[in-house]
Structure formats: C-alpha cells, structure tokens
Motif scaffolding. Structure first.
Motif, PDB file in Angstrom:
ATOM      1  N   GLN A  42       6.870 -76.352   0.846  1.00 42.40           N
ATOM      2  CA  GLN A  42       6.063 -75.715   0.369  1.00 42.40           C
ATOM      3  C   GLN A  42       5.733 -74.371   0.155  1.00 42.40           C
ATOM      4  O   GLN A  42       5.206 -73.549  -0.759  1.00 42.40           O
ATOM      5  CB  GLN A  42       4.805 -75.396   2.137  1.00 42.40           C
ATOM      6  N   ILE A  43       6.888 -73.971  -0.124  1.00 38.31           N
ATOM      7  CA  ILE A  43       7.581 -72.563  -0.189  1.00 38.31           C
ATOM      8  C   ILE A  43       7.061 -72.079  -1.560  1.00 38.31           C
ATOM      9  O   ILE A  43       7.015 -70.552  -1.280  1.00 38.31           O
ATOM     10  CB  ILE A  43       8.933 -71.824   0.832  1.00 38.31           C
ATOM     11  N   VAL A  44       7.220 -72.485  -2.258  1.00 36.35           N
ATOM     12  CA  VAL A  44       6.415 -72.504  -3.467  1.00 36.35           C
ATOM     13  C   VAL A  44       4.883 -72.595  -3.667  1.00 36.35           C
ATOM     14  O   VAL A  44       4.213 -71.964  -4.686  1.00 36.35           O
ATOM     15  CB  VAL A  44       7.562 -72.835  -4.809  1.00 36.35           C
ATOM     16  N   SER A  45       4.378 -73.126  -2.769  1.00 39.44           N
ATOM     17  CA  SER A  45       2.916 -73.315  -2.751  1.00 39.44           C
ATOM     18  C   SER A  45       1.772 -71.904  -2.340  1.00 39.44           C
ATOM     19  O   SER A  45       1.061 -71.471  -3.896  1.00 39.44           O
ATOM     20  CB  SER A  45       2.382 -73.960  -1.909  1.00 39.44           C
ATOM     21  N   TYR A 297      -0.141 -81.958   6.340  1.00 36.81           N
ATOM     22  CA  TYR A 297      -0.376 -80.931   4.933  1.00 36.81           C
ATOM     23  C   TYR A 297      -1.765 -80.538   4.488  1.00 36.81           C
ATOM     24  O   TYR A 297      -1.902 -80.109   3.591  1.00 36.81           O
ATOM     25  CB  TYR A 297       0.201 -82.761   3.942  1.00 36.81           C
ATOM     26  N   GLY A 298      -3.082 -81.581   5.015  1.00 32.10           N
ATOM     27  CA  GLY A 298      -4.217 -81.397   4.245  1.00 32.10           C
ATOM     28  C   GLY A 298      -4.871 -80.227   4.708  1.00 32.10           C
ATOM     29  O   GLY A 298      -5.526 -79.510   3.794  1.00 32.10           O
ATOM     30  N   LEU A 299      -4.641 -78.987   6.476  1.00 36.37           N
ATOM     31  CA  LEU A 299      -4.964 -78.685   6.747  1.00 36.37           C
ATOM     32  C   LEU A 299      -3.687 -77.235   6.260  1.00 36.37           C
ATOM     33  O   LEU A 299      -4.337 -75.922   6.093  1.00 36.37           O
ATOM     34  CB  LEU A 299      -5.376 -77.998   8.228  1.00 36.37           C
ATOM     35  N   THR A 300      -2.921 -77.608   6.317  1.00 35.39           N
ATOM     36  CA  THR A 300      -1.868 -76.771   5.348  1.00 35.39           C
ATOM     37  C   THR A 300      -2.438 -76.000   4.331  1.00 35.39           C
ATOM     38  O   THR A 300      -2.082 -74.986   3.550  1.00 35.39           O
ATOM     39  CB  THR A 300      -0.123 -77.302   5.502  1.00 35.39           C
ATOM     40  N   TYR A 301      -2.759 -76.939   3.481  1.00 42.06           N
ATOM     41  CA  TYR A 301      -3.424 -76.897   2.036  1.00 42.06           C
ATOM     42  C   TYR A 301      -4.855 -76.621   2.324  1.00 42.06           C
ATOM     43  O   TYR A 301      -5.020 -75.394   1.251  1.00 42.06           O
ATOM     44  CB  TYR A 301      -3.155 -78.478   1.349  1.00 42.06           C
ATOM     45  N   TYR A 303      -6.542 -74.839   4.540  1.00 38.48           N
ATOM     46  CA  TYR A 303      -7.206 -73.052   4.737  1.00 38.48           C
ATOM     47  C   TYR A 303      -6.733 -71.941   3.751  1.00 38.48           C
ATOM     48  O   TYR A 303      -7.302 -71.145   3.021  1.00 38.48           O
ATOM     49  CB  TYR A 303      -6.576 -72.979   5.948  1.00 38.48           C
ATOM     50  N   PRO A 304      -5.599 -72.252   3.390  1.00 39.71           N
ATOM     51  CA  PRO A 304      -5.288 -71.489   1.704  1.00 39.71           C
ATOM     52  C   PRO A 304      -6.060 -71.171   0.791  1.00 39.71           C
ATOM     53  O   PRO A 304      -5.950 -70.817  -0.579  1.00 39.71           O
ATOM     54  CB  PRO A 304      -3.350 -72.348   1.308  1.00 39.71           C
ATOM     55  N   VAL A 305      -6.305 -72.465   0.284  1.00 36.49           N
ATOM     56  CA  VAL A 305      -7.298 -73.023  -1.163  1.00 36.49           C
ATOM     57  C   VAL A 305      -8.596 -71.582  -0.193  1.00 36.49           C
ATOM     58  O   VAL A 305      -9.195 -71.181  -1.466  1.00 36.49           O
ATOM     59  CB  VAL A 305      -7.250 -74.110  -1.483  1.00 36.49           C
ATOM     60  N   TYR A 306      -9.467 -71.948   0.411  1.00 36.34           N
ATOM     61  CA  TYR A 306     -10.566 -71.944   0.959  1.00 36.34           C
ATOM     62  C   TYR A 306     -10.192 -70.233   1.201  1.00 36.34           C
ATOM     63  O   TYR A 306     -11.262 -69.124   0.695  1.00 36.34           O
ATOM     64  CB  TYR A 306     -11.084 -71.733   2.287  1.00 36.34           C
ATOM     65  N   LEU A 307      -9.295 -69.458   1.178  1.00 41.19           N
ATOM     66  CA  LEU A 307      -9.417 -68.061   1.505  1.00 41.19           C
ATOM     67  C   LEU A 307      -8.856 -67.471  -0.170  1.00 41.19           C
ATOM     68  O   LEU A 307      -9.201 -65.968   0.264  1.00 41.19           O
ATOM     69  CB  LEU A 307      -7.529 -67.533   2.456  1.00 41.19           C
ATOM     70  N   GLY A 421       0.605 -87.039   4.342  1.00 48.12           N
ATOM     71  CA  GLY A 421       0.817 -86.122   3.160  1.00 48.12           C
ATOM     72  C   GLY A 421      -0.119 -86.145   2.031  1.00 48.12           C
ATOM     73  O   GLY A 421      -1.391 -85.531   1.871  1.00 48.12           O
ATOM     74  N   ALA A 422       0.423 -86.882   1.215  1.00 45.97           N
ATOM     75  CA  ALA A 422      -0.116 -87.194  -0.022  1.00 45.97           C
ATOM     76  C   ALA A 422      -1.553 -87.551  -0.186  1.00 45.97           C
ATOM     77  O   ALA A 422      -2.186 -87.692  -1.150  1.00 45.97           O
ATOM     78  CB  ALA A 422       1.075 -88.139  -0.731  1.00 45.97           C
ATOM     79  N   VAL A 423      -1.716 -88.801   0.354  1.00 45.45           N
ATOM     80  CA  VAL A 423      -2.987 -89.942   0.674  1.00 45.45           C
ATOM     81  C   VAL A 423      -4.276 -88.474   1.204  1.00 45.45           C
ATOM     82  O   VAL A 423      -4.724 -88.268   0.464  1.00 45.45           O
ATOM     83  CB  VAL A 423      -3.173 -90.701   1.825  1.00 45.45           C
ATOM     84  N   GLY A 424      -3.803 -87.970   2.395  1.00 49.30           N
ATOM     85  CA  GLY A 424      -4.361 -87.237   2.738  1.00 49.30           C
ATOM     86  C   GLY A 424      -5.074 -85.894   2.102  1.00 49.30           C
ATOM     87  O   GLY A 424      -6.323 -85.604   2.163  1.00 49.30           O
ATOM     88  N   LEU A 425      -4.267 -85.706   1.169  1.00 52.35           N
ATOM     89  CA  LEU A 425      -4.974 -84.300   0.204  1.00 52.35           C
ATOM     90  C   LEU A 425      -5.234 -85.032  -1.575  1.00 52.35           C
ATOM     91  O   LEU A 425      -6.254 -84.265  -1.670  1.00 52.35           O
ATOM     92  CB  LEU A 425      -3.203 -84.424  -0.887  1.00 52.35           C
ATOM     93  N   ALA A 426      -4.700 -86.120  -1.655  1.00 50.66           N
ATOM     94  CA  ALA A 426      -5.951 -86.725  -2.081  1.00 50.66           C
ATOM     95  C   ALA A 426      -7.179 -87.240  -1.821  1.00 50.66           C
ATOM     96  O   ALA A 426      -8.455 -86.893  -2.832  1.00 50.66           O
ATOM     97  CB  ALA A 426      -5.145 -88.249  -2.925  1.00 50.66           C
ATOM     98  N   ILE A 427      -8.098 -87.994  -0.468  1.00 47.45           N
ATOM     99  CA  ILE A 427      -8.925 -87.304  -0.014  1.00 47.45           C
ATOM    100  C   ILE A 427      -9.538 -86.467  -0.196  1.00 47.45           C
ATOM    101  O   ILE A 427     -10.861 -86.135  -0.564  1.00 47.45           O
ATOM    102  CB  ILE A 427      -8.433 -88.634   1.079  1.00 47.45           C
ATOM    103  N   ILE A 428      -8.328 -85.351   0.165  1.00 44.01           N
ATOM    104  CA  ILE A 428      -9.109 -83.574   0.553  1.00 44.01           C
ATOM    105  C   ILE A 428      -9.328 -84.059  -0.964  1.00 44.01           C
ATOM    106  O   ILE A 428     -11.376 -82.694  -0.878  1.00 44.01           O
ATOM    107  CB  ILE A 428      -8.582 -83.293   1.169  1.00 44.01           C
ATOM    108  N   ASN A 429      -8.847 -83.346  -1.842  1.00 38.17           N
ATOM    109  CA  ASN A 429      -9.051 -82.844  -3.320  1.00 38.17           C
ATOM    110  C   ASN A 429     -10.494 -84.203  -3.843  1.00 38.17           C
ATOM    111  O   ASN A 429     -11.368 -83.119  -4.966  1.00 38.17           O
ATOM    112  CB  ASN A 429      -7.854 -82.960  -4.029  1.00 38.17           C
ATOM    113  N   THR A 430     -10.309 -84.863  -3.265  1.00 38.32           N
ATOM    114  CA  THR A 430     -11.705 -86.142  -4.398  1.00 38.32           C
ATOM    115  C   THR A 430     -12.799 -85.935  -3.848  1.00 38.32           C
ATOM    116  O   THR A 430     -14.006 -85.714  -4.527  1.00 38.32           O
ATOM    117  CB  THR A 430     -11.603 -87.294  -3.867  1.00 38.32           C
ATOM    118  N   VAL A 431     -12.687 -85.230  -2.107  1.00 39.54           N
ATOM    119  CA  VAL A 431     -14.258 -85.604  -2.122  1.00 39.54           C
ATOM    120  C   VAL A 431     -14.302 -83.599  -2.256  1.00 39.54           C
ATOM    121  O   VAL A 431     -15.551 -83.423  -2.344  1.00 39.54           O
ATOM    122  CB  VAL A 431     -14.123 -85.538  -0.084  1.00 39.54           C
ATOM    123  N   LEU A 432     -13.399 -82.762  -1.822  1.00 31.84           N
ATOM    124  CA  LEU A 432     -13.518 -81.138  -2.854  1.00 31.84           C
ATOM    125  C   LEU A 432     -15.104 -81.243  -3.878  1.00 31.84           C
ATOM    126  O   LEU A 432     -15.621 -81.045  -3.728  1.00 31.84           O
ATOM    127  CB  LEU A 432     -12.479 -80.658  -2.404  1.00 31.84           C
TER     128      LEU A 432
END
Length: 529
Positions: A42-45, A297-301, A303-307, A421-432
């Motif tokens: 995550q350090i490069v994100s 990983y989902g919530l770590t992703y 909050y920064p996207v919202y901010l 984490g990978a599945v969660g991010l895919a679901i989160i981005n798809t729902v978003l």
C-alpha cells in the motif's frame, strides 16, 4: 574448571515467552521483515501520480506499479510453504529479505515504467516468502500458552502495515520524493537479512524436495492465481468481460484452475498441499480470514478514494486522516491478547465483526462535508475490530495444527486474506460504478427543466457568476453538473458501506454454527505445554 564457571555453564538460558531469548529476538527480526513486505503493498498507493509524472507513464500503465506486486506476491505466498521445507526457514527468509532489499534499490533507480513494473513484480514475488513464514514460526516455535502474546504481535503487523501504508507513503513523498518509498527499505532490509542469517536456526533444510519439485504445478498455480488477481484488479474499470484482455485472462484462470487442482490432487509432492482444508478449524478460520481481507483492504481503499475525489485531499492529508485506524489497532493489540485468554474465540470474532458492521453502518450517512472528525469513530471501530478479529481467526486456523503441516497451512491461510482483499476491491469498485450510474440517472431527472428547485439553484449559480464574464450560463451549467456528479458519488459510497455492513452482520449470525475449536495438545504449541 572453577565452581563459578561450572555454575555459569549449568545456568539455564534466558527465556522470553517460553523460548530462548535468542530465538525470540530472531522472531522479532522476522516480524520486521514481514512488516516491510506487507507495507509495500500500500505504500505506493498515495504517490502513484508522482511516480507517473517521474516515469512519464500513462494513466493506463501506472496502476501496474501496484498490480504487478500483488500478482507476484499472491503466487509466492502459497509456494513459500514448500520452499521453507526445502530450504529451511533461515535460508528462505535470508533470500527473501536480501532479494526484497535489492529490488527496492532497483525500483528507486527505475528510469521507465516498464522497468518499474518488472522490479515491482520481482520485489513482490521475492518478498512474499516472508509473510507466511512468520505466521508458521509464531505457531510452531512458541508454547501454546504463550499464543495470547505472540498472536497479537503478528496480527498487529499484518493489519497495521497495509493500513498505515498510505500514511507513510504520503509523508515520504511530500517531504522527499517518490524514490524514498523504496529507499526506506534498504537499511531495515540489510538488518533483517543479516540478523536472520545469524540467529534463525529453527529447522533444517530438506534439499531432496527440490529434486521432486512440481514445475507443472507451479505453472498452473501461477496461471490460476495471477490471472484471477488481474481479472479482479482490472475488471471493475474495464466493464469486466466486455474487455477482450480480461476475457482472455478469465479463460486462462479457468483452465489453469482445473489443471492446478488436478495436479495438486494427483502429484506425489504437490507444490501446495490442500489437505489442510480437511481440518474444520483451519477451513473455517481461512473463510473468516477471506472476509477479513475485504474489511482490511477494502476500507483501506475506500476512505482515501472518498477523501481524494470528494474532499480533494492531498496524499499527505489522506495519510494523516487514515492514521487513526493504525493508532487504534496499536492500542487494541494488548486488549485482544487479554480477551483471547478469557473469551471463546467465536465471541471475540462476533465482537470484531459487529464492530466492523457498526463502523460501516455509521458511514452510510456520509455527505460531501465529512472529513477527519466525522470519520474518527468509524476508523477507531475499524482499527479495534480488526485486532479483535485477527487474533482469534489466526488461532482458530493455525493454533491447533500439527507442526509438520504448519508451513504449508500458513501459506494457504495468508493467501485467503489476500484473495479476500482482491475480491473485496473488485466488488467495491463494481458496486461503486454501477450505483454511480444509477444515482446519476435519477439525479438527472431531478435537475431537468421544469423542476423548480433545480431552476432556482441554476439561476442562483448563474447570478453569482455573471460578474465573471459572458459565459455565466455555461459555467453555471458546468458547476451544477459537477455538483450532481459529486452527490451521485457520495450516494454510491453510502451504498457500498451498506453492502459491507450487511456482509459483516451475516458473519456475526453464522458464528454460532461454528464449533468451539479444541486445542490439539502440546504439539501445536511447539513446546511441552
């Protein structure tokens, strides 16, 4: 020989948590290596835009700085069990720490995006061997009755590192440059490599295993896990199977999946032994680890996207806001260790997932004005809940396994968290994305001509811009469209948090079905307890 010398020779070694002090210090050095490997996910994100500018990369190329690391790491994590048995814990960790450090130097000196992607992939692959090795050591080297102290240590590192990654990345990039995201690994990496070489002597290598290494199994596993990771990473942004490249990788994943499982179940020495899943505790613990990966990983992703997209925060401001969760985890680690000795693991997991659900439910009321203070309590709940979940999940999955199965099982256990984490991010981005389109169409109906509130708002904006030039009407329409998009985005965030709340509550309801795990005697503790 003098009496003093005889007494010194007979003196028992200094013990820390039931093991010799040398072994404990070696374990802490290994934990530090694991921290570096997980942190670099995550350090490069927080600094991708700076890396993009520095390497003259395109918007399509720059996500591969992170994707290449994740794909390579997810292949190494299950492979590490076999390599640890073949090479020994000592040599696998020394090679991993040394290679990770060298690749960090190469990343810092990369002059093109193609070089960076290759170096990041190698960094993730080589460094990925450190993560499951630490988990295996924690549950095999320490007595069972000391797990209440050891488990919070590895749990804290495994969850804290990705959480504070954006914070550290933001600070390093703001104070120095993006090169320091990688240069910061050099001194700790050298220290970990040397200390583990000198101190780690937990087991002996079995080089004969290398003669029977299942290269086809590795090929199929790499095709399966690598393709799945790619599809999950890139799918939401590219309309999933409407994109030809994603469709091809999905086909490769399906073919490799069938071939991999056929190979694993028939090979004499499979590259990964899946029999660990026959253990009920391990299977249940891995399932909960999968879902915890979504929360981690989902919530770590999210909050920064919202901010960044709604509040317009810089990388440094995002890092400072996100630091709350990391601090909460650190403070909750001793509490998790104490609760582990007093509560049923199922009760602890129930508390943890209920805390997750409460935190995500609070964020369903999110607006465009939310910042640090509105996100404070949800982030504290997330940090505390993460620790309360991680400790019993690790113990349920790994705490009762026989020592000879620990290395292989640890790789599988850590793999489930990463895949979650990978599945969660895919679901989160798809729902978003899907909910964004839905809310946009509904809001467009509300701001059409003939709707009095919309016309009044447009007239007010136009009047405010009239003094700026003759294009006041066009500028007002553009600003109103921006307001509509921002509101649709915030409503989409709320929908994602509703989805996560439902997921965590379902887990709380499932927990009573789970049997209370029973310890499998002293063998699991690695000592005579």
């Amino acid at each position: 020989m003098s009496a003093t010398a005889t007494a010194g020779a007979d003196r028992p070694p200094l013990l820390v948590l039931g093991v010799p002090a040398r072994k404990f210090f070696a374990f802490i050095c290994m934990v530090f290596g694991m921290f570096m490997a997980i942190l670099d996910i995550q350090i490069v994100s927080a600094a991708l835009s700076e890396i993009q500018a520095g390497l003259s990369a395109s918007a399509d190329e720059i996500p591969w700085v992170q994707t290449s690391y994740l794909i390579a790491e997810v292949i190494m994590i299950p492979l590490s069990g076999f390599l640890s048995r073949a090479l020994s814990t000592r040599w696998l960790f020394v090679i991993s720490a040394t290679g990770f450090t060298v690749m960090s130097v190469m990343c810092a000196t990369a002059s093109s995006i193609n070089e960076m992607i290759v170096y990041r992939a190698l960094q993730g692959f080589i460094g990925g061997g450190m993560i499951p090795t630490v988990f295996a050591t924690a549950f095999s080297a320490f007595p069972r009755d000391k797990q209440a102290v050891v488990s919070p240590i590895i749990g804290l590192v495994a969850t804290l590192a990705p959480t504070i990654g954006p914070t550290i990345g933001g600070y390093l990039t703001d104070l120095f440059s993006w090169h320091w995201l990688f240069l910061v690994n050099i001194v700790p990496g050298i220290f970990v490599a040397i200390s583990t070489f000198l101190l780690v002597d937990f087991d002996e290598p079995d080089l004969s295993l290398l003669d029977r290494f299942d290269w086809w199994g590795l090929l199929f596993m790499a095709g399966f896990l690598g393709s799945v990771e790619y599809v999950l990473e890139e799918g939401p942004a590219n309309d999933w199977f409407d994109d030809n490249v994603i469709l091809i990788f999905a086909i490769v994943a399906a073919f490799s999946c069938v071939a991999f499982f056929a190979r694993v179940l028939t090979a004499r020495d499979p590259v990964v032994d899946l029999r660990a899943f026959l253990d009920r505790n391990f299977a249940m613990g891995s399932g909960f680890s999968f879902v915890m990966g979504i929360g981690l990983y989902g919530l770590t992703y999210l909050y920064p996207v919202y901010l960044a997209r709604v509040r317009g925060y810089s990388a440094l401001m995002i890092g400072e806001t996100m630091f709350v969760s990391g601090l909460a985890m650190f403070m909750a680690a001793p509490l998790a260790g104490r609760l582990m000795t007093r509560l049923d693991p199922r009760a602890m997991m129930g508390l943890g997932f209920a805390g997750f659900a409460l935190g995500t439910w609070q964020v369903t009321y999110i607006t465009t004005d939310w910042d640090f203070w509105e996100l404070l309590v949800p982030q504290i709940l997330r940090g505390v809940s993460m620790m309360i979940c991680m400790v019993p999940i690790s113990n349920v999955a790994l705490g009762t396994l026989a020592p000879e199965t620990m290395k292989n099982a640890s790789g599988l256990f850590n793999l489930t968290r990463n895949l979650g984490g990978a599945v969660g991010l895919a679901i989160i981005n798809t729902v978003l994305n899907n909910r964004m389109d839905l809310h946009l169409s509904r809001l467009h109906e509300q701001v059409a001509w003939g709707h009095l509130p919309a016309e009044e708002t447009l007239a007010s904006i136009t009047a405010g811009m009239a003094a700026r030039g003759s294009d006041a009407s066009l500028a007002a329409l553009k600003q109103l469209a921006g307001i509509v998009r921002q509101q649709a985005l915030v409503m989409s965030f709320a929908d994602v948090f509703y989805t996560l709340t439902f997921l965590f509550l379902v887990l709380v309801l499932i927990l009573p079905v789970m049997k209370r795990p029973q310890a499998r005697g002293a063998a699991a503790g690695g000592g005579g307890h």
